[in-house]
Structures are given as C-alpha cells and as structure tokens.
Design a protein around this motif. Sequence first.
Motif, PDB file in Angstrom:
ATOM      1  N   THR A 177       9.745  -7.536  -1.615  1.00 54.48           N
ATOM      2  CA  THR A 177       8.492  -7.354  -0.901  1.00 54.48           C
ATOM      3  C   THR A 177       8.747  -7.409   0.594  1.00 54.48           C
ATOM      4  O   THR A 177       8.264  -6.581   1.366  1.00 54.48           O
ATOM      5  N   ALA A 235       0.845  -1.198   0.000  1.00 52.25           N
ATOM      6  CA  ALA A 235       0.000   0.000   0.000  1.00 52.25           C
ATOM      7  C   ALA A 235       0.877   1.244   0.000  1.00 52.25           C
ATOM      8  O   ALA A 235       0.578   2.225  -0.687  1.00 52.25           O
ATOM      9  N   ARG A 236       1.966   1.151   0.782  1.00 51.73           N
ATOM     10  CA  ARG A 236       2.847   2.311   0.838  1.00 51.73           C
ATOM     11  C   ARG A 236       3.474   2.564  -0.539  1.00 51.73           C
ATOM     12  O   ARG A 236       3.592   3.694  -0.988  1.00 51.73           O
ATOM     13  N   LEU A 237       3.838   1.456  -1.207  1.00 52.96           N
ATOM     14  CA  LEU A 237       4.434   1.578  -2.537  1.00 52.96           C
ATOM     15  C   LEU A 237       3.451   2.275  -3.481  1.00 52.96           C
ATOM     16  O   LEU A 237       3.785   3.223  -4.184  1.00 52.96           O
ATOM     17  N   LEU A 282       0.969   4.183  -2.753  1.00 57.91           N
ATOM     18  CA  LEU A 282       0.737   5.574  -2.368  1.00 57.91           C
ATOM     19  C   LEU A 282       1.873   6.479  -2.822  1.00 57.91           C
ATOM     20  O   LEU A 282       1.637   7.538  -3.417  1.00 57.91           O
ATOM     21  N   THR A 283       3.111   6.036  -2.580  1.00 52.97           N
ATOM     22  CA  THR A 283       4.244   6.878  -3.002  1.00 52.97           C
ATOM     23  C   THR A 283       4.241   7.009  -4.521  1.00 52.97           C
ATOM     24  O   THR A 283       4.525   8.059  -5.063  1.00 52.97           O
ATOM     25  N   ARG A 284       3.890   5.912  -5.207  1.00 53.79           N
ATOM     26  CA  ARG A 284       3.865   5.962  -6.662  1.00 53.79           C
ATOM     27  C   ARG A 284       2.821   6.959  -7.148  1.00 53.79           C
ATOM     28  O   ARG A 284       3.042   7.707  -8.094  1.00 53.79           O
ATOM     29  N   GLU A 331      10.224  -4.388   1.896  1.00 57.51           N
ATOM     30  CA  GLU A 331       9.266  -3.291   2.023  1.00 57.51           C
ATOM     31  C   GLU A 331       8.512  -3.373   3.336  1.00 57.51           C
ATOM     32  O   GLU A 331       8.291  -2.370   3.992  1.00 57.51           O
ATOM     33  N   GLY A 332       8.075  -4.636   3.679  1.00 55.00           N
ATOM     34  CA  GLY A 332       7.201  -4.820   4.827  1.00 55.00           C
ATOM     35  C   GLY A 332       7.943  -4.804   6.093  1.00 55.00           C
ATOM     36  O   GLY A 332       8.339  -3.906   6.750  1.00 55.00           O
TER      37      GLY A 332
END
Lengths: 316, 493
Positions: free
Chosen positions: A312, A2-4, A6-8, A315-316
Amino acid sequence: MARLLLTRFAALVATLLAASLVVFVVLDVLPGDPALLILGTGARPDTLAALRHQMGLDLPAWWRYLLWIGGILHGDWGVSATYGVPVGDLIAARALVSLPLAVLAIVLSTLLAIPMGVAAAARRGRALDVSLMSAAQIGVAVPNFWLGLLLILLFSVQLAWLPAGGFAGWDKGIGAALGSLLLPALALALPQAAILARVTRSAVLETLGQDYVRTALAKGLTGMAALWRHAVPNALIPVVTIIGMQFSFLLAGTVIIENVFTLPGLGRLIFQAIAQRDLVVVQDLVVLLAGSVIVVNFAVDLAYLWLDPRLTRGEG
Amino acid sequence: MGRLIVCTLAASLALPFAAGRAAAKDTLTLGMVLEPPGLDPTAGAAAAIREVTYANIYEGLVRIDAQGKVRPALAASWTISPDGLAYTFHLHSGVRFHDGAPFDCSVVKFSYERALSPDSTNAQKGLFEPIAAVACPDATTAVVTLKRPTASFLFDMGWGDAVMLSPASIASDRTNPVGTGPFRFVRWVKGDRVELERFSGYWGQAPKLARVTFRFISDPSAAAAAVMAGDLDAFPNFPAPEVLDRLKADPRFSVVVGTTEGKTILALNNARKPFDDVRVRRALAMAIDRQGLIEGAMSGYGTPIGAHYVPTDPGYIDLVSKYPYNPEAAKKLLAEAGVKPGTTIEIKLPPPVYARRGGELIAAYLEQVGLKADLVPVEWAQWLEGPFRNGDYAATIISHTEPRDLDIFAREKYYFNYKSEAYRSLFAQYQAATDPTKQTELVGALQRQLADDEPVVFLFALAKVGVWNAKLRGMWINSPIPANDVTGVSWAE
C-alpha cells in the motif's frame, strides 16, 4: 487505492471487450452450423434456410456481434438456441450450483491444506512431515473424477447415505442441496488441498529461514509463537495466489466432476453449449467467466495489500 | 478414460449391495444419456426430444407401437381410397389439449399445413411433402389427399415430427409442451430432469403411472452408479455395457436386449476414387468381420446387417452373408480394381462409441488387406457440416437412426453420392404400389439392389440395451422409433 481501483476497472472493461471479440470470432469461423445441428440428417435446403433466418444466422457477422453486445448493454443476454429460455436465467440457475460448489470446495481445501502445510514445515524432515507430504503426493496424483467415483461407490452405492449424483435443488432445503454438493466438493477439494499444502509448506519453510524469525526466536519467542506470528503471515502471499487461481478454475473448470455427479453446473453448460453450437450461451459464458477471473484476481490483490502493508505504501 | 472408470466400477460391484430405496407404486424415474434440446418434436431432429415426449405428451393421428406397427391414435380409424391418393381419418371426438383447447380436424389441417409451409422448420419436412391438401368435411373427419401414392405415408404420419400441437402453444412448445397425450408437462430443470404428471382430462385410457421423471446422465459410470444406487427405476438405453454382466446377475434388475433402427454403416463417398468402383466397395465389405466388430466395439451388442434395413422391419431379407468376411478375396478384388497396397483411406469419426471404437477396429481390418486408415475424430457439428452437408469426406462411420429410411439412397443429392437409376426406379415403384404384397416384394428388391451395389458398407444395427427394476412391467424392448413410451408401464405388486 483509487488508482488501483481505476486501473483494475479499465483492465476489466478492456479484457471483457477483447474476450467478447475473440470468442465471437472463434465461434464464427468454427465449422458447425447451429441450424443444421437442430435439423439433423433430415435437413433440407429450404428448412435450413428458414431456420437460419429465424435464428438470425443469415445476418452479417459484424451486425450479429453488435446486436449481441448491444443486447448485453441493455441487460439482454439473448435466448439459448437449445433451451429456448433467456441465457441470463440459464446462467443464474447454473451459478446457483457452481458458485456454492466452488466455495465449498475452496473452503474444504483451505481448511485442510494450511494446517497440513504449516505442520509439515514446522516438523521438517521428521515423520509428520514425511507422512503429510506423502499423503499430499498421492493427492496430487489421484485424478479427481476417479476420487469422485470412489466416493459415489462408498457413500451412495454401499452406504446409501447420499444420492449418486444429481442436484436436489435449493427449493428442497439447504440440507438436501448441500448434501448433493458435499461429495463433488470433496472430490474437487482433496487434489486441490494436496497442491495447496505443498505450496504452504515451502512458503513457510522459506520464511522460517528469514532473519526476522531468527530475531524473534533470539528475543525469546517460543518456536510456536515465532511460527504463527512471523513465519506463517509472511508466507501467505503465495498461498493466497494459489487459492485465487484454484477458485477461478473451480468456477467453470469442473466439467468432469459435474459429469460424474450429474450436476447442472456452469462447466457442463459451456461444454454442452459448445457441442451444440448454442453460440450466444458460449459467448455470454466466456465473457462472464473472463469477468469473474478478473474480479477474483482483484480480490487476491486486495488480500495482498491487507497481508503486506508495504505494498500500500509503495502505491501511495 | 471412460472405460477405466467403468472397469473400476465393475470391480467394486463384487461388494455386497446396499438395499435400494423402496419405489412408490405409481411413479417412475427414467434415465437418459442426452438432454433434449427443447421439447418440440416438430422443431428439431434430436432423438432425445422424442424419447421424452412421444406418446407421453404428444400424439399424432396414428402412432407406432412397440412392435413397429401403425396403430390408431387421435384417429380412431381410417380408410384409403383404391388409388391410394385419399386418406380419410375418423378422429376421436371430445379430445382436449392439456391447455383446454379442443382437438378436431382444424388442428390436423393447421399442423400439416404448418409443416409444409415455406417457413417450416420441421426437421422431417420431407415426410409431408406428398400431401396435396387437407380438407375438413366435419370436425371429426380429416381427408388428406396426396400428390401421388405413397406406400410409407401412414407410417410416416406416426413419426414424432407429425404429432399434433395445440395451435396456441406453438411458440412455446419448446419449453412448455402442450399435447393431447396421457401425461402433461410439469417442469424442466435444465441440465437435470423433466417431470411429467398424469393428465386427468385424457381422452383415452388413463395410464397407471401418476408421475414420470426423466433424468439426464451423460457419463456412463455415473449412469451405472445411479441405477445401482436405486436413484433410477429404468435406463432404457443403458450406456455402460461393461457392467451389464454384473447387473444381469443381480435379481433387482431386468436387463433386456432389444433392437433399434440404428443402421451403422461405413459410409463411402461414391464420387471419390477409389470408392466410385463397386469392386472396391465390395472388397471393403469383405475385409470387415461384422461380428468381430460388434464384439470389439459394442461389447457384443448389435446385429449384423447386409443392407439399409433391420431384421424387425417388415419385408426384411437377410443379406448378411452376401459379403462374408474374407480378407484374401478382398485383397484380390482390391488388386483387380487397381488399388495399391498401402493406400491411405481417411475415415471421419463422430463422437458416438460405435464410431470411435468401431473406427479403431475397422482400421485394423483394413490393415489386414493392405490398406491404411487415417482416423480423424470430429465433433457432431463438424460431421454434419463437413461430410453430411458438403460431402467433404472419403469415408465415415455413422448410424442412421431414422426408421425404414430406404429413401435416402434414392435422393437426388445425398452425401453418399450414390447415383443408381435402377434403385431410384425401384423406389418409385415401391412408393407407388398400393398392394401390400407388391410393396413387400419391392422392399426386398430394394434391399437386394443395395447389397449388390454396396454403396456404403452395411455393418450392424445398434442394440437397445435396457436396464430396469425387475418389478417394472410394460417397458418397450425394441426401439422401432425413438421413444420412451411409458403410457403402458406399471409396477408389479
């Protein structure tokens, strides 16, 4: 994840805004009055003033920028000064040529390049490797427009199998449309495939030298199995990166091939629009292309995650 | 790069041809280099607009024919009052536009008044400027009164800018043209082609062709390939002169070299030193070998000119030998004018081949007389804004394609900055002359005055090199006005 996303998304919006400002400012300071281009050498001060007013060019720049951005937010992409039709329709029609062309070229190039690169790596230093890489060397050196002309001479002028250019249109059937895209796709794909094959080869060579491949061989896997199960999957990240870059290029960087084959694609549209100072068309296209490059890059990032699950977890 | 492609193409033509596709008897596919920016000739100057629409879709009161003569069109006949101020046009009756609207005097009044209105965006508003009023005594009679006698008026009303549009269609003619011509608009696939079909309700003689397609191919080698592959029936302004010898040798094609109104000049800014000195301008004219320039830059296609007038124009006089190629004399004249050897002249070059290739040759000629040329390529948009509108240039190469435009040298403000009272007075006399012999005499005097003053270096008239299927009849050979008039085109049996 989700963060990825959002930043994208934030990057997308920021890039689009920056691109819109840059293209607007550049076009604004660029010499060349769109109204003067329409009226030509017969232009008089009164007709020029009347046309500039009609085209809204007499408004202050910041106001024109806001009108443009505001229009886009309402789904109105403006009207082309050259063609007199909504830019959205114009771009959609051109995308129906450029997008399939880019996809076709990238599929052809990938299907050719990956087997070539893997085979060359597996037979490093042998006759197959040398001949494949020599072919790739020629492929890199051959300019695509020249290749396109050779293809036209062979398949259109000599054999009369395919038209010498132009786009049949999707309404004439998928066969006819793909027929007019086949030669240009090939002309675009071969030089791209040559680059991709070299990248694939060196990436596979690198993974072939890794400990895990030696381990795989030590635990009894055949060379073939070690290659396809361990070396190739791990070599795909640079390959996918190059494919993503090539695809972004193919969306609008194909103006020379479009000219050689007289295809009404996005490349020629933006080229003509700049020459004719069809400002809103250039502005819209630059913003759309910037957006599509970001989307392609995002797809490439997703592919990384799929190819390398460690990312992945990181990221987490 | 373009040249390399064309050479490759030419070399490969030595191979035998595949049979061209059989052409149907009543369709025509025609190639053009540039796609028109819109299809309304009353709202834009581009020649490509006229090359699709002139005489095919739109008609004016009069028209220009293949020989450059004024012929009746929507006006069957006309009379001119002895003082040259009142033109009475007798219009054809029963004429309808493609949208069904009737054409009568009210449309004439509407069209001319629209071109003259304060918010007019007609690219040649100047043509209409002499008009004082348009009156309609009845539906098929239009009386146009002028402010002053204007010798060129009838010819001017034959330009593409003076055609009649259906009044209801003016907002959309750019994308959906509606005229009275023998062909009606079918569709425009942007970036690719425009399609026309025969208009069954045409008032005059029906054309032989049922469908006409204009295809836009900007790349010279792609154009050559399309002609050779049989995708096109005709390319009236063929852009790849390098392959012409091959095409000439092929019995499937006719290669026809004609003339255009494109007067190619080395324009000089007369307001800037050293071009304010007539000796310098004459020296430049003697420094350039026009025939050599045509051979080198235009593959030999073009006709040298000595003034702003081309050999096919009425009243043309040959002034080419006024300044024969003579570098020594040019050097002497330059020294006399005080131009030091090694002086640099900046020449701005717009995109067309005549300018870019021509510029390189002219640079070489100037070098022979001790001058240095600084070649600056510019885009078309930059050329219009810089040299043309703002007079921001020293020298530039450009082709003026408007027919018979001797008036540009008489204008108060024009980018040459040529200010000759003698020329202006001659031009005023010419426009005021009502007697044809007097007009011809004055046209001669205007040309002589220009050659004397040499405000710009007159180089050559662009050729029209046409390539078409050998069975095609009725194509225009010359281009007295920008047009691809296909109303008289047919296929031989």
